[in-house]
Design an enzyme around this catalytic site. Structure first.
Site, PDB file in Angstrom:
ATOM      1  N   ASP A  10       1.762 -25.504 -26.484  1.00 43.73           N
ATOM      2  CA  ASP A  10       1.031 -25.226 -27.718  1.00 43.73           C
ATOM      3  C   ASP A  10       1.077 -23.728 -28.037  1.00 43.73           C
ATOM      4  O   ASP A  10       0.936 -22.895 -27.139  1.00 43.73           O
ATOM      5  CB  ASP A  10      -0.429 -25.663 -27.493  1.00 43.73           C
ATOM      6  N   GLU A  53       6.070 -25.436 -29.366  1.00 46.69           N
ATOM      7  CA  GLU A  53       5.578 -25.371 -30.748  1.00 46.69           C
ATOM      8  C   GLU A  53       5.963 -23.992 -31.273  1.00 46.69           C
ATOM      9  O   GLU A  53       5.249 -23.003 -31.098  1.00 46.69           O
ATOM     10  CB  GLU A  53       4.057 -25.535 -30.800  1.00 46.69           C
TER      11      GLU A  53
HETATM   12  C1  GLC Z   1      -1.476 -25.843 -32.321  1.00 49.19           C
HETATM   13  C2  GLC Z   1      -1.924 -27.281 -32.468  1.00 49.19           C
HETATM   14  C3  GLC Z   1      -3.059 -27.331 -33.446  1.00 49.19           C
HETATM   15  C4  GLC Z   1      -4.190 -26.489 -32.894  1.00 49.19           C
HETATM   16  C5  GLC Z   1      -3.718 -25.072 -32.576  1.00 49.19           C
HETATM   17  C6  GLC Z   1      -4.720 -24.311 -31.758  1.00 49.19           C
HETATM   18  O1  GLC Z   1      -1.000 -25.341 -33.504  1.00 49.19           O
HETATM   19  O2  GLC Z   1      -0.850 -28.076 -32.849  1.00 49.19           O
HETATM   20  O3  GLC Z   1      -3.470 -28.633 -33.699  1.00 49.19           O
HETATM   21  O4  GLC Z   1      -5.241 -26.446 -33.814  1.00 49.19           O
HETATM   22  O5  GLC Z   1      -2.534 -25.076 -31.825  1.00 49.19           O
HETATM   23  O6  GLC Z   1      -4.710 -24.780 -30.436  1.00 49.19           O
END
Ligand code: GLC
Length: 571
Positions: A234, A294
């Site tokens: 993440d 991500e």
């Molecule tokens: C990433 C996740 C999202 C979350 C953010 C903070 O972007 O996909 O859903 O709110 O991280 O952890």
């Protein structure tokens, strides 16, 4: 529009159903195939938002036992790996992305024993489990943070980013939270400010502290021992901050939260994060695991960096640039595919729990079902690994809140009405046409849309022309055809403004993919001599054409509005 699926594929489906257990078990143990590809390069990934997938105890919130009960569905669909978004203990401020214990399961989702059972049942079916790893920040309820905030002398003080303010109650610098407001919060316990790129309840970890790195890497080891096959990392872009806390440049205008626009120059994509990824990759390699990132990259050069100069960082950085092609534009997709195809092993995503569902992003309001098949025809036939989002396969739509008081996602309340939050793309999976789409007999945490009556698993399984059946056939093909698994990508008819077509070539065979992105019938002509194929015909594998021939001429291939044609070409 009905889907035509050639007989040989149907027979294959049957054979696959009979033999799939031993076949998949064998595939899991061999980590590299004859073409040098690893398991994750052949796998179809499927993202599950556990709150919304299946509710086994009818409290309105999905859970791990719910997921376990749906493994046969996933297996039949053609899924090889599931990525479960955070199901760790959490105060749920950000619905699990605020983790208060990395080595446990939140009671609302079950227990570790439920997780072990899920892992075991998944493994029996040849399905791997990928956990979500939130490494940028923890919850403010995590024991590490509680210790850290307790005093300046606490051994964990330096596990988070604490700084003095600038006098007069001013934060240390001008950085803004991506969820609105300042990225700093004052804590009166010690009179200092802590940094949070996301919600104030999500303090950023200090990755410059080796103790943080060790503790977090140990978390991955702990899950590997439990049998997981990798992690989706993440928010990797924001692991590091400039140690001097330089102010970010302010840009013209204001964002949806009313804050000034800002370039996150000193708190995003700092070079130091690549060192962490390289070291985390070593741990992953020791466990035959995959790291998915991500990665919100601005261009292909940035995406390339995430693979690592020597392919030693993320195996699967997600290509979100692809999701930014928000219209049916063959030219835009061609450009994007060519870029990522040259960068490394591509990872294609159409939507996820933070992105409006593809069904509405690409749909024109009239042909949404056809367009859903068209988009499946695209991202499931490209060279690379696709990551599906639950419900995409049945044409789930966004169900955005209509009133501010109904919004669950905090950013939807802060940003209303410009930002309605992410509830719309997180609604319960639609299993059948009963109340609450068969997700729960309780009250679901988010309401299901009216379209659940027609767009649900049970109804679509009975309809040979449904989006779900198209996905099933397509995934069967994808697993079966070496050209779709291993083949190189060649763009065809590159100046065509309406039709996106390409060839996936492997040795002496190839699969031709033709996607009509326009609302009118198109006639296409293909000359594949340059790719080494002189044959003038293609054998139909799968198409949305109403009653297609088993073989079509490559010099005059007609394709209906928003139609998909997939055919095999041999030398
Ligand atoms: C990433 C996740 C999202 C979350 C953010 C903070 O972007 O996909 O859903 O709110 O991280 O952890």
């Amino acid at each position: 529009m009905r889907t035509h699926f050639c007989l040989d594929v149907r027979i294959y489906t049957l054979l696959a159903a009979i033999f799939s257990y031993p076949l998949l078990a064998a595939a899991q143990s061999a980590s590299v195939d004859a073409n040098g590809h690893q398991w994750w390069q052949h796998a179809v990934f499927y993202e599950i938002y556990p709150r919304s997938f299946a509710d086994s105890n009818n409290n309105g919130i999905g859970d791990l036992n719910g997921i376990t009960s749906k493994l046969d569905y996933l297996k039949d669909l053609g899924v090889d790996a599931i990525w479960i978004t955070p199901c760790y203990p959490s105060p749920q401020v950000d619905f699990g992305y605020d983790v208060s214990d990395y080595e446990n399961i939140d009671p609302m989702y079950g227990t570790l024993a439920d997780f072990d059972r899920l892992q075991e049942e998944a493994s029996k079916r040849g399905i791997r489990i990928i956990m979500d790893f939130v490494l940028n920040h923890t919850s403010d309820q995590h024991a590490w943070y509680k210790e850290s905030r307790s005093s300046k002398e606490n051994p964990k003080r330096d596990w988070y980013i604490w700084r003095d303010g600038k006098g007069n109650n001013q934060p240390p610098n001008n950085w803004l939270s991506t969820f609105g407001g300042p990225a700093w919060k004052f804590d009166s316990t010690t009179g200092q400010w802590y940094y949070h790129y996301f919600y104030p309840q999500q303090p950023d970890l200090n990755w410059r502290n080796p103790a943080v790195e060790k503790a977090m890497f140990d978390v991955t080891r702990w899950w590997y021992k439990r049998g997981v096959s990798g992690f989706r990392l993440d928010a990797v872009d924001t692991l590091f901050e400039d140690p001097d806390l330089k102010n970010n440049p302010i840009l013209p205008g204001r964002n949806k939260y009313g804050d000034p626009n800002m370039e996150d120059k000193y708190n995003k994509k700092l070079p130091e994060l690549h060192g962490v990824l390289q070291r985390l990759r070593k741990v992953a390699d020791e466990n035959d695991a995959v790291l998915i990132g991500e990665t919100w990259t601005k261009n292909i050069a940035e995406l390339r960096e995430y693979y690592g100069a020597h392919g030693n960082e993320l195996q699967m950085p997600m290509d979100f640039l692809f999701t930014r092609v928000d219209k049916l534009s063959p030219a835009e997709f061609r450009k994007q595919i060519a870029g990522v195809d040259s960068a490394g092993w591509p990872v294609y995503v159409l939507s996820n729990h933070d992105i409006v569902r593809s069904y509405v992003r690409y749909g024109d309001g009239k042909h949404n079902d056809q367009i859903a098949k068209l988009m499946a025809g695209l991202y499931l036939t490209l060279r690379g690994t696709p990551i599906m989002y639950y419900g995409e396969e049945i044409g789930m739509t966004n169900n955005d809140p209509k009133r501010k008081e109904d919004v669950k996602d905090p950013i939807g309340r802060t940003g209303w009405p410009k930002e309605k939050g992410r509830d719309g793309e997180r609604t319960p999976m639609q299993w059948n046409s009963s109340k609450n789409a068969g997700f729960t007999v309780g009250t679901p945490w988010l309401p299901v849309p009216a379209s659940a009556i027609t767009h649900n698993v049970q109804t679509e399984l009975k309809d040979p022309g449904s989006i779900l059946q198209f996905y099933r056939h397509l995934l069967t093909l994808r697993h079966r055809e070496p050209a779709l698994r291993e083949g190189d990508y060649f763009a065809l008819n590159e100046s065509d403004p309406n039709v996106l077509s390409y060839l996936r070539k492997y040795k002496n065979e190839a699969v031709l993919v033709v996607l009509n992105m326009s609302g009118s019938t198109q006639t296409q002509s293909f000359d594949l001599a340059k790719q080494g194929f002189t044959s003038s015909r293609a054998n139909t594998l799968l198409t949305t054409q109403p009653s297609p021939a088993e073989e079509l001429s490559l010099s005059k291939l007609q394709i209906e509005p928003f139609g998909v044609y997939i055919g095999k070409v041999t030398k």
